[in-house]
Design a protein around this motif. Structure first.
Motif, PDB file in Angstrom:
ATOM      1  N   GLY A   1       0.636  -1.513  -0.047  1.00 18.69           N
ATOM      2  CA  GLY A   1      -0.342   0.042  -0.387  1.00 18.69           C
ATOM      3  C   GLY A   1       0.826   0.591   0.103  1.00 18.69           C
ATOM      4  N   ARG A   2       1.836   1.256   1.042  1.00 14.76           N
ATOM      5  CA  ARG A   2       2.157   2.533   1.189  1.00 14.76           C
ATOM      6  C   ARG A   2       3.438   3.073  -0.267  1.00 14.76           C
ATOM      7  NH1 ARG A   2       5.131   0.678   6.562  1.00 14.76           N
ATOM      8  NH2 ARG A   2       4.823  -0.863   5.840  1.00 14.76           N
ATOM      9  N   GLU A   3       3.849   1.524  -0.567  1.00 11.23           N
ATOM     10  CA  GLU A   3       4.846   1.972  -1.923  1.00 11.23           C
ATOM     11  C   GLU A   3       3.804   2.328  -3.227  1.00 11.23           C
ATOM     12  OE1 GLU A   3       5.139  -0.576  -0.530  1.00 11.23           O
ATOM     13  OE2 GLU A   3       6.763  -1.723  -0.030  1.00 11.23           O
TER      14      GLU A   3
ATOM     15  N   ILE B   1       0.399  -2.711  11.058  1.00 15.99           N
ATOM     16  CA  ILE B   1       1.983  -3.009  10.405  1.00 15.99           C
ATOM     17  C   ILE B   1       2.810  -2.394  11.574  1.00 15.99           C
ATOM     18  CG2 ILE B   1       0.953  -3.833   8.300  1.00 15.99           C
ATOM     19  CD1 ILE B   1       2.055  -1.174   7.041  1.00 15.99           C
ATOM     20  N   CYS B   2       3.751  -3.367  11.395  1.00 18.80           N
ATOM     21  CA  CYS B   2       4.690  -2.044  12.180  1.00 18.80           C
ATOM     22  C   CYS B   2       5.037  -1.860  13.509  1.00 18.80           C
ATOM     23  CB  CYS B   2       5.246  -1.030  11.701  1.00 18.80           C
ATOM     24  SG  CYS B   2       5.968  -0.596   9.814  1.00 18.80           S
ATOM     25  N   THR B   3       4.519  -3.599  14.886  1.00 17.36           N
ATOM     26  CA  THR B   3       4.552  -3.184  15.460  1.00 17.36           C
ATOM     27  C   THR B   3       5.629  -3.928  16.188  1.00 17.36           C
ATOM     28  OG1 THR B   3       2.555  -4.815  15.671  1.00 17.36           O
ATOM     29  CG2 THR B   3       1.667  -3.124  15.825  1.00 17.36           C
ATOM     30  N   GLY B   4       5.984  -4.599  16.185  1.00 17.80           N
ATOM     31  CA  GLY B   4       7.041  -5.568  16.205  1.00 17.80           C
ATOM     32  C   GLY B   4       8.732  -5.307  15.888  1.00 17.80           C
ATOM     33  N   GLU B   5       8.461  -4.602  15.362  1.00 17.03           N
ATOM     34  CA  GLU B   5       9.696  -3.634  14.307  1.00 17.03           C
ATOM     35  C   GLU B   5      10.495  -3.030  15.293  1.00 17.03           C
ATOM     36  OE1 GLU B   5       7.968  -4.273  12.391  1.00 17.03           O
ATOM     37  OE2 GLU B   5       7.868  -6.090  11.503  1.00 17.03           O
ATOM     38  N   GLU B   6      11.571  -3.049  15.576  1.00 16.38           N
ATOM     39  CA  GLU B   6      12.652  -1.896  16.521  1.00 16.38           C
ATOM     40  C   GLU B   6      12.379  -0.434  15.452  1.00 16.38           C
ATOM     41  OE1 GLU B   6      13.563  -1.435  19.438  1.00 16.38           O
ATOM     42  OE2 GLU B   6      13.293  -3.810  20.241  1.00 16.38           O
TER      43      GLU B   6
ATOM     44  N   GLU C   1      15.307  -1.547  12.233  1.00 12.15           N
ATOM     45  CA  GLU C   1      14.378  -1.695  10.956  1.00 12.15           C
ATOM     46  C   GLU C   1      13.509  -1.304  10.529  1.00 12.15           C
ATOM     47  OE1 GLU C   1      13.219  -6.498  13.122  1.00 12.15           O
ATOM     48  OE2 GLU C   1      13.881  -4.693  14.505  1.00 12.15           O
ATOM     49  N   CYS C   2      12.444  -0.704  11.453  1.00 12.25           N
ATOM     50  CA  CYS C   2      11.670  -0.132  10.096  1.00 12.25           C
ATOM     51  C   CYS C   2      12.201   1.311   8.623  1.00 12.25           C
ATOM     52  CB  CYS C   2      10.777   1.208  11.321  1.00 12.25           C
ATOM     53  SG  CYS C   2       9.039   0.652  11.538  1.00 12.25           S
ATOM     54  N   ARG C   3      13.168   1.438   9.788  1.00 12.10           N
ATOM     55  CA  ARG C   3      13.977   2.861   9.011  1.00 12.10           C
ATOM     56  C   ARG C   3      14.750   2.186   7.786  1.00 12.10           C
ATOM     57  NH1 ARG C   3      16.840   4.769   5.144  1.00 12.10           N
ATOM     58  NH2 ARG C   3      18.375   6.669   5.952  1.00 12.10           N
ATOM     59  N   GLY C   4      15.243   0.841   8.095  1.00 11.10           N
ATOM     60  CA  GLY C   4      15.824   0.122   6.303  1.00 11.10           C
ATOM     61  C   GLY C   4      14.959   0.595   6.050  1.00 11.10           C
ATOM     62  N   CYS C   5      13.588  -0.986   6.447  1.00 15.65           N
ATOM     63  CA  CYS C   5      12.580  -1.188   5.678  1.00 15.65           C
ATOM     64  C   CYS C   5      12.020  -0.470   4.683  1.00 15.65           C
ATOM     65  CB  CYS C   5      11.832  -1.873   6.648  1.00 15.65           C
ATOM     66  SG  CYS C   5       9.918  -2.351   5.804  1.00 15.65           S
ATOM     67  N   MET C   6      11.892   0.844   5.462  1.00 11.96           N
ATOM     68  CA  MET C   6      11.072   1.893   4.537  1.00 11.96           C
ATOM     69  C   MET C   6      12.031   2.175   3.289  1.00 11.96           C
ATOM     70  SD  MET C   6       8.197   2.702   5.293  1.00 11.96           S
ATOM     71  CE  MET C   6       7.174   3.927   6.719  1.00 11.96           C
ATOM     72  N   GLY C   7      13.380   2.459   3.669  1.00 12.04           N
ATOM     73  CA  GLY C   7      14.490   3.225   2.460  1.00 12.04           C
ATOM     74  C   GLY C   7      14.365   2.013   1.594  1.00 12.04           C
ATOM     75  N   ARG C   8      14.298   0.620   2.057  1.00 13.60           N
ATOM     76  CA  ARG C   8      13.515  -0.371   0.861  1.00 13.60           C
ATOM     77  C   ARG C   8      12.380  -0.061   0.129  1.00 13.60           C
ATOM     78  NH1 ARG C   8      16.267  -3.022   4.427  1.00 13.60           N
ATOM     79  NH2 ARG C   8      14.304  -4.196   5.523  1.00 13.60           N
ATOM     80  N   ARG C   9      11.653   0.105   1.148  1.00 13.89           N
ATOM     81  CA  ARG C   9      10.485   0.208   0.118  1.00 13.89           C
ATOM     82  C   ARG C   9      10.458   1.114  -0.608  1.00 13.89           C
ATOM     83  NH1 ARG C   9       5.988  -3.357   2.448  1.00 13.89           N
ATOM     84  NH2 ARG C   9       6.944  -4.232   4.395  1.00 13.89           N
ATOM     85  N   VAL C  10      11.019   2.157  -0.033  1.00 15.17           N
ATOM     86  CA  VAL C  10      11.494   3.586  -1.192  1.00 15.17           C
ATOM     87  C   VAL C  10      11.698   3.833  -2.174  1.00 15.17           C
ATOM     88  CG1 VAL C  10      11.921   5.743  -0.734  1.00 15.17           C
ATOM     89  CG2 VAL C  10      10.935   5.426   1.004  1.00 15.17           C
TER      90      VAL C  10
HETATM   91 FE1  FES Z   1       8.593  -0.558   9.933  1.00 17.34          FE
HETATM   92 FE2  FES Z   1       8.766  -2.456   7.326  1.00 17.34          FE
HETATM   93  S1  FES Z   1       8.411  -2.945   9.287  1.00 17.34           S
HETATM   94  S2  FES Z   1       8.024   0.175   8.028  1.00 17.34           S
END
Ligand code: FES
Ligand code: 5AD
Length: 346
Positions: free
Chosen positions: A282-284, A314-319, A322-331
Motif C-alpha cells: 500500500g505505501r509503495e 503493521i510495524c508493531t514488532g520492529e525496532e 528495522e523500520c527505517r531500513g525497511c522503509m528505505g528499501r520500500r521507497v
Molecule cells: Fe516498519 Fe517496514 S517494518 S516500515
C-alpha cells in the motif's frame, strides 16, 4: 472517459474544481487511472523531484479524553491497555531517531490530560534545544489558540489535526455531541494563523461517507491550503461500535492521494501506515500515486501494539532501525530516494 480527463486537466491547471466536478471524479474512480496517476506523479516530481521525506513518529500516549466512534483508543474502550511515555523515554526515542538520520520528530498521542500544556511546551523546548536542526511536529488534538501559540513559541514547527470530515452531519455521525466540525475547523484556521505548517485530513471510506462528503473535504482543503494532508483508509477496530463496518478501500485512498497531489501540488502527503495495513504494498502504491512522505515508528516496541487505533496495524514488532531500513528499501523499490533532510513545505 473523456470528461474525467478534462477534469483532471482542469484541476492540474486551475487547482480547484466545483463540488459537482469533484463528485463526478469520485463517482468515476477507476476511469482513466493511468492518466490521473501520471499527472499526480508529474506534480510531485516537479516540486520535490524523486525525494521522499521521512518523519520519526512517536506515539507517546494512548490515554484519550475523547470518544471518537471509530478509534480504538477512545475513552470508553475499557479493554485498551493504556500507557504513556515519560519525557525521558520520549527524549530517548529522539536520540535513537536522530542516530538513524531522522530530522523531523512527530509527537502524536491521544488527548491525554496528564500531558498539560506546560509539559508539552517543556518537551518541545527540550527537543528543540537538543536537536536544533530538527523539526518538531505536534499531533495532540484540539486546543485553544493560546495553547497552540505557546507551543509554537516553544519551537513547534508543524501541527497535524485531521479534520476527519468537513460535513457537519457526517462529523456528528463519527463523533459524540461534545465535538463539532466547526470547532475542528476553527482549530485548523488558528494553527495556520499562528504560523504552523498545518496538516488536515480524512479517512477514506469512513462509515456513512459519501462522494458528496469527500467533494466537500476537497473544497475545504482548497480553502485552508494546508501544508500537509493525511489520508488513510478507515479500518474497523473490534472494540468500537464500527467493528462491523467495512474498511475503506486501497483504490479510493490512492485515488484521493492523486487528486490531492494535483489540487495542492506542493503538499506534504504521507503514504500512511493504515494504507500499508490494508495492502502489503500500500505505501509503495501511495508513493506512486503522489505521496512524498513516510512516517516510520520510533515508539518503543513494547508499547507499539497498545497504540491500536484500528485492527491489524503493521510495524508493531520492529525496532526503529528495522523500520527505517525497511522503509528505505520500500521507497527505493519504486524508484524514489528516502532523504533525511527536514523536508519543510516548499
Ligand atoms: Fe516498519 Fe517496514 S517494518 S516500515
Ligand atoms: N481507521 C483508520 N484511521 C483511524 N484513525 C483513527 N481511528 C482510525 C481507524 N479506525 C485516524 C484518524 C486520526 C488519526 C490519528 O488516525 O483520522 O485523526
Amino acid at each position: 472517459m473523456e470528461r474525467v480527463i478534462t477534469l483532471v486537466d482542469k484541476l492540474a491547471k486551475s487547482h480547484v474544481l466545483s463540488r459537482e466536478e469533484f463528485s463526478f471524479l469520485l463517482d468515476n474512480i477507476g476511469e482513466e487511472d493511468t492518466y490521473l496517476y501520471g499527472k499526480a506523479r508529474e506534480a510531485a516530481l516537479a516540486n520535490y523531484g524523486n525525494k521522499i521525506y521521512v518523519r520519526g513518529l512517536m506515539e507517546f500516549s494512548n490515554y484519550c479524553k475523547n470518544d471518537c466512534y471509530y478509534c480504538g483508543i477512545r475513552r470508553s474502550n475499557q479493554k485498551a491497555s493504556r500507557y504513556r511515555l515519560s519525557p525521558e523515554q520520549i527524549m530517548e526515542c529522539c536520540s535513537i531517531g536522530y542516530g538513524l538520520g531522522f530530522r523531523t520528530f512527530v509527537l502524536q498521542g491521544g488527548e491525554d490530560p496528564w500531558f498539560t500544556d506546560e509539559k508539552i511546551a517543556y518537551l518541545v523546548e527540550r527537543m528543540k534545544k537538543q536537536y536544533p536542526d530538527c523539526a518538531v511536529t505536534l499531533s495532540v488534538g484540539e486546543k485553544g489558540y493560546d495553547t497552540y501559540k505557546r507551543w509554537f513559541d516553544a519551537g513547534a514547527d508543524r501541527y497535524l489535526l485531521r479534520h476527519e470530515t468537513a460535513n457537519p452531519c457526517h462529523y456528528a455521525s463519527l463523533h459524540p455531541p461534545q465535538m463539532s466540525s466547526e470547532y475542528r475547523k476553527e482549530c485548523l484556521h488558528n494553527l495556520k494563523a499562528i504560523g504552523y505548517q498545518t496538516g488536515c485530513g480524512i479517512m477514506a471510506g469512513s462509515p456513512y461517507q459519501t462522494t458528496a462528503h469527500i467533494a466537500e473535504d476537497l473544497e475545504f482543503m482548497h480553502g485552508l491550503q494546508p501544508e500537509m494532508v493525511g489520508i488513510g483508509p478507515f479500518i474497523p477496530h473490534h472494540d468500537t461500535q464500527f467493528a462491523k463496518e467495512p474498511a475503506g478501500s486501497v483504490e479510493m485512498t490512492l485515488f484521493l492521494l492523486a487528486v490531492i497531489r494535483i489540487l495542492l501540488p506542493k503538499v506534504l502527503l504521507p503514504a500512511t501506515t493504515a494504507l500499508g495495513t490494508m495492502d502489503p504494498l500500500g505505501r509503495e502504491k501511495g508513493l506512486q500515486a503522489g505521496a512524498n512522505v513516510v512516517m516510520p515508528n520510533l515508539s518503543p516496541v513494547k508499547n507499539r501494539k497498545q497504540y491500536e487505533l484500528y485492527d491489524n496495524k503493521i510495524c508493531t514488532g520492529e525496532e526503529a532501525a528495522e523500520c527505517r531500513g525497511c522503509m528505505g528499501r520500500r521507497v527505493a523499490s519504486v524508484g524514489y530516494e528516502l532523504v533525511t533532510e527536514r523536508g519543510d513545505a516548499v
